[in-house]
Design a protein around this motif. Sequence first.
Motif, mmCIF file in Angstrom:
data_model
loop_
_atom_site.group_PDB
_atom_site.id
_atom_site.type_symbol
_atom_site.label_atom_id
_atom_site.label_comp_id
_atom_site.label_asym_id
_atom_site.label_seq_id
_atom_site.Cartn_x
_atom_site.Cartn_y
_atom_site.Cartn_z
ATOM 1 N N ASP A 35 -47.594 -66.896 -22.254
ATOM 2 C CA ASP A 35 -46.518 -67.754 -21.751
ATOM 3 C C ASP A 35 -45.185 -67.008 -21.863
ATOM 4 N N ARG A 36 -44.417 -67.003 -20.792
ATOM 5 C CA ARG A 36 -43.188 -66.200 -20.719
ATOM 6 C C ARG A 36 -42.222 -66.469 -21.887
ATOM 7 N N PRO A 37 -41.886 -67.720 -22.253
ATOM 8 C CA PRO A 37 -40.988 -67.938 -23.407
ATOM 9 C C PRO A 37 -41.589 -67.405 -24.722
ATOM 10 N N ALA A 38 -42.910 -67.541 -24.878
ATOM 11 C CA ALA A 38 -43.555 -67.047 -26.097
ATOM 12 C C ALA A 38 -43.475 -65.519 -26.169
ATOM 13 N N PHE A 40 -41.195 -63.694 -24.792
ATOM 14 C CA PHE A 40 -39.789 -63.382 -25.060
ATOM 15 C C PHE A 40 -39.478 -63.527 -26.549
ATOM 16 N N ILE A 41 -39.904 -64.637 -27.141
ATOM 17 C CA ILE A 41 -39.645 -64.887 -28.564
ATOM 18 C C ILE A 41 -40.338 -63.828 -29.428
#
Length: 164
Positions: A35-38, A40-41
Amino acid sequence: MMKYSISLKNHLIFHKATLFYYLLGAGVLYYLDFDRPAVFIFGIWWAVDLIPALYLHLEYLLMNRGLSYEITTNEFIQGENDQERTIKVEEIDKVIVYKSASMDKGGIPFLAIESYYYARIILKSGDEFILTRLLIPKLEEVIKSLKGVKFLRKKRLFCTVFWR
């Protein structure tokens, strides 16, 4: 008498915990279907963790590159470019180990930088030697084998050889 020098084995032993955390993070990302936000984080976290560790790794590598040491209860011998210097324990004023509290027995390092620590061997003449964990994986244990030497410990999270 054991001879210590920087080796590939020392590099690999050094990062067991870091490698475990990175593999665990990759597993979590896989579970989250990247998942893109994951991503990134996790990317931010890995950068914050990895960049200071890379700095310390390079610093320690440059500090002890080309050196070898032999340590017994009575002396230590530094080898460099086919020359040896023998230091008797009577010549040592004190040894200071700079180490993270998480590296104490039973501690768990959560950041890669917590695995890095070093020792300063200060002679009565004022000369000093810096031995890093990259050179000797069980550095504190080996240094404590020098009998009759004053041993101090300073706790640091970021153990650069330039902060004393």
